[in-house]
Scaffold this motif. Structure first.
Motif, mmCIF file in Angstrom:
data_model
loop_
_atom_site.group_PDB
_atom_site.id
_atom_site.type_symbol
_atom_site.label_atom_id
_atom_site.label_comp_id
_atom_site.label_asym_id
_atom_site.label_seq_id
_atom_site.Cartn_x
_atom_site.Cartn_y
_atom_site.Cartn_z
ATOM 1 N N ILE A 126 0.828 -1.209 0.000
ATOM 2 C CA ILE A 126 0.000 0.000 0.000
ATOM 3 C C ILE A 126 0.860 1.254 0.000
ATOM 4 C CG2 ILE A 126 -1.636 1.362 1.371
ATOM 5 C CD1 ILE A 126 -2.830 -1.304 2.344
ATOM 6 N N VAL A 127 1.839 1.279 0.877
ATOM 7 C CA VAL A 127 2.674 2.474 1.023
ATOM 8 C C VAL A 127 3.547 2.705 -0.210
ATOM 9 C CG1 VAL A 127 4.639 3.423 2.297
ATOM 10 C CG2 VAL A 127 2.677 2.522 3.539
ATOM 11 N N ALA A 128 4.149 1.644 -0.735
ATOM 12 C CA ALA A 128 5.021 1.803 -1.903
ATOM 13 C C ALA A 128 4.247 2.363 -3.089
ATOM 14 C CB ALA A 128 5.670 0.469 -2.259
ATOM 15 N N GLN A 129 3.066 1.819 -3.362
ATOM 16 C CA GLN A 129 2.244 2.315 -4.460
ATOM 17 C C GLN A 129 1.836 3.766 -4.229
ATOM 18 O OE1 GLN A 129 1.444 1.609 -7.407
ATOM 19 N NE2 GLN A 129 -0.740 1.555 -7.849
ATOM 20 N N SER A 130 1.425 4.077 -3.010
ATOM 21 C CA SER A 130 0.991 5.441 -2.706
ATOM 22 C C SER A 130 2.140 6.435 -2.856
ATOM 23 C CB SER A 130 0.423 5.503 -1.280
ATOM 24 O OG SER A 130 -0.685 4.645 -1.128
ATOM 25 N N MET A 131 3.330 6.041 -2.448
ATOM 26 C CA MET A 131 4.484 6.925 -2.560
ATOM 27 C C MET A 131 4.849 7.180 -4.018
ATOM 28 S SD MET A 131 6.689 5.369 0.622
ATOM 29 C CE MET A 131 8.166 6.326 0.315
ATOM 30 N N LEU A 132 4.755 6.135 -4.841
ATOM 31 C CA LEU A 132 5.073 6.322 -6.256
ATOM 32 C C LEU A 132 4.016 7.173 -6.955
ATOM 33 C CD1 LEU A 132 6.487 2.831 -7.263
ATOM 34 C CD2 LEU A 132 7.742 4.955 -6.899
ATOM 35 N N LEU A 133 2.756 7.050 -6.534
ATOM 36 C CA LEU A 133 1.716 7.915 -7.083
ATOM 37 C C LEU A 133 1.964 9.370 -6.705
ATOM 38 C CD1 LEU A 133 -1.485 5.757 -6.451
ATOM 39 C CD2 LEU A 133 -0.436 6.276 -8.663
ATOM 40 N N GLN A 134 2.450 9.599 -5.490
ATOM 41 C CA GLN A 134 2.794 10.963 -5.081
ATOM 42 C C GLN A 134 3.957 11.490 -5.909
ATOM 43 O OE1 GLN A 134 1.693 13.495 -2.242
ATOM 44 N NE2 GLN A 134 2.453 14.158 -4.213
ATOM 45 N N ALA A 135 4.924 10.622 -6.193
ATOM 46 C CA ALA A 135 6.051 11.028 -7.039
ATOM 47 C C ALA A 135 5.552 11.472 -8.408
ATOM 48 C CB ALA A 135 7.050 9.880 -7.173
ATOM 49 N N VAL A 136 4.619 10.715 -8.975
ATOM 50 C CA VAL A 136 4.061 11.065 -10.285
ATOM 51 C C VAL A 136 3.340 12.403 -10.217
ATOM 52 C CG1 VAL A 136 2.331 10.415 -12.003
ATOM 53 C CG2 VAL A 136 3.880 8.690 -11.092
ATOM 54 N N GLU A 137 2.596 12.623 -9.143
ATOM 55 C CA GLU A 137 1.820 13.861 -9.015
ATOM 56 C C GLU A 137 2.726 15.090 -9.019
ATOM 57 O OE1 GLU A 137 -1.940 15.080 -6.337
ATOM 58 O OE2 GLU A 137 -0.029 15.119 -5.277
ATOM 59 N N ILE A 138 3.929 14.974 -8.490
ATOM 60 C CA ILE A 138 4.836 16.130 -8.447
ATOM 61 C C ILE A 138 5.815 16.128 -9.617
ATOM 62 C CG2 ILE A 138 4.623 16.372 -5.954
ATOM 63 C CD1 ILE A 138 7.350 15.084 -5.625
ATOM 64 N N GLY A 139 5.518 15.322 -10.636
ATOM 65 C CA GLY A 139 6.308 15.363 -11.860
ATOM 66 C C GLY A 139 7.507 14.437 -11.897
ATOM 67 N N LEU A 140 7.572 13.499 -10.954
ATOM 68 C CA LEU A 140 8.682 12.558 -10.935
ATOM 69 C C LEU A 140 8.148 11.154 -11.249
ATOM 70 C CD1 LEU A 140 10.511 13.847 -7.716
ATOM 71 C CD2 LEU A 140 10.946 14.457 -10.102
ATOM 72 N N GLY A 141 8.972 10.160 -11.012
ATOM 73 C CA GLY A 141 8.566 8.785 -11.244
ATOM 74 C C GLY A 141 9.515 7.876 -10.499
ATOM 75 N N GLY A 142 9.249 6.592 -10.538
ATOM 76 C CA GLY A 142 10.122 5.690 -9.798
ATOM 77 C C GLY A 142 9.891 4.242 -10.149
ATOM 78 N N ILE A 143 10.446 3.378 -9.331
ATOM 79 C CA ILE A 143 10.297 1.946 -9.519
ATOM 80 C C ILE A 143 10.539 1.252 -8.187
ATOM 81 C CG2 ILE A 143 12.726 1.707 -10.183
ATOM 82 C CD1 ILE A 143 11.934 -0.618 -11.991
ATOM 83 N N CYS A 144 9.794 0.181 -7.934
ATOM 84 C CA CYS A 144 10.037 -0.653 -6.760
ATOM 85 C C CYS A 144 11.125 -1.664 -7.102
ATOM 86 C CB CYS A 144 8.766 -1.403 -6.358
ATOM 87 S SG CYS A 144 7.434 -0.363 -5.765
ATOM 88 N N ILE A 145 12.138 -1.744 -6.274
ATOM 89 C CA ILE A 145 13.247 -2.668 -6.513
ATOM 90 C C ILE A 145 13.318 -3.670 -5.377
ATOM 91 C CG2 ILE A 145 15.729 -2.881 -6.913
ATOM 92 C CD1 ILE A 145 15.726 0.043 -7.801
ATOM 93 N N GLY A 146 13.007 -4.914 -5.701
ATOM 94 C CA GLY A 146 13.140 -5.980 -4.716
ATOM 95 C C GLY A 146 14.456 -6.714 -4.855
ATOM 96 N N ALA A 147 15.103 -6.555 -6.027
ATOM 97 C CA ALA A 147 16.378 -7.218 -6.292
ATOM 98 C C ALA A 147 17.524 -6.298 -5.857
ATOM 99 C CB ALA A 147 16.503 -7.567 -7.775
ATOM 100 N N PHE A 148 17.873 -6.388 -4.589
ATOM 101 C CA PHE A 148 18.993 -5.595 -4.078
ATOM 102 C C PHE A 148 19.736 -6.392 -3.021
ATOM 103 C CE2 PHE A 148 15.487 -4.670 -1.234
ATOM 104 C CZ PHE A 148 16.067 -4.550 0.025
#
Length: 209
Positions: A126-148
């Motif tokens: 829930i939090v990861a998706q919500s945070m990425l949606l906030q990033a999009v709203e402010i003109g940014l973007g991202g990706i969830c990385i589980g392979a680290f």
């Protein structure tokens, strides 16, 4: 002269009216919220932007309201060091993503204060998706990385808790398109002519009849 006077008065009136901003719909945010693996290196993500993204966690629901997730913003030299411990585009290993010069310059590492469980994972999604949606709203973007590399990342950032997920954050420099597909079709993402395509099962096949 009268016509010019009235025209000027009308222009002044229009200039004083508040500009109507288009409200971002959930659908538009979801459509733009793609897993970006290439970023504009000339754009440096700021600390206040990461903080604004993290802040949405204070609004998200939490299983049993335990609120066990904690967040570590990563920028500057730490972000450069992080690149050695995260992997992008597992389905396209031959491309060695991200391409040189398109690496993200900011991350958010999500940790848990308790041992991982199904409840923690519900919160995490829930939090990861919500945070990425906030990033999009402010003109940014991202990706969830589980392979680290969990332990090297924990040591690098001196984390007091176990890292569960890494979000890369930046100004996207990729063109991504969704492709409708049927249940049973290949769901592997792919690239053609510089466009990144992501198959998504159509609504009719998602509904249990």
């Amino acid at each position: 002269m009268a016509d010019n006077y009235l025209e000027k008065r009308m222009e002044d009136y229009r200039a004083q009216q508040p500009t109507k901003r288009r409200t971002a719909t959930l659908r538009s945010l979801l459509t733009r919220n793609r897993s970006y693996r290439g970023y504009d290196a000339s754009f440096i993500v700021r600390e206040d932007q990461l903080r604004r993204i993290i802040e949405v966690a204070t609004l998200c629901p939490s299983a049993r309201n335990q609120q066990v997730l904690r967040f570590r913003p990563v920028m500057g030299d730490e972000a450069k060091a992080m690149l050695n411990h995260v992997r992008f585009g597992g389905a396209l290993p031959e491309l060695h993503l991200p391409f040189a010069g398109t690496e993200p310059n900011a991350f958010i590492v999500i940790c848990s204060t308790v041992e991982e469980s199904k409840y923690v994972d519900v919160d995490l999604g829930i939090v990861a998706q919500s945070m990425l949606l906030q990033a999009v709203e402010i003109g940014l973007g991202g990706i969830c990385i589980g392979a680290f590399d969990h332990e090297p990342v924990r040591e690098l950032l001196k984390l007091p808790y176990e890292p569960l997920l890494v979000l890369a954050i930046g100004k996207p420099a990729e063109h991504i398109e969704l492709k409708s597909c049927n249940e049973g079709d290949s769901l592997s993402y792919y690239r053609e002519d510089g466009v990144h395509y992501v198959p998504k099962i159509n609504i009719n096949d998602l509904i249990i009849k």
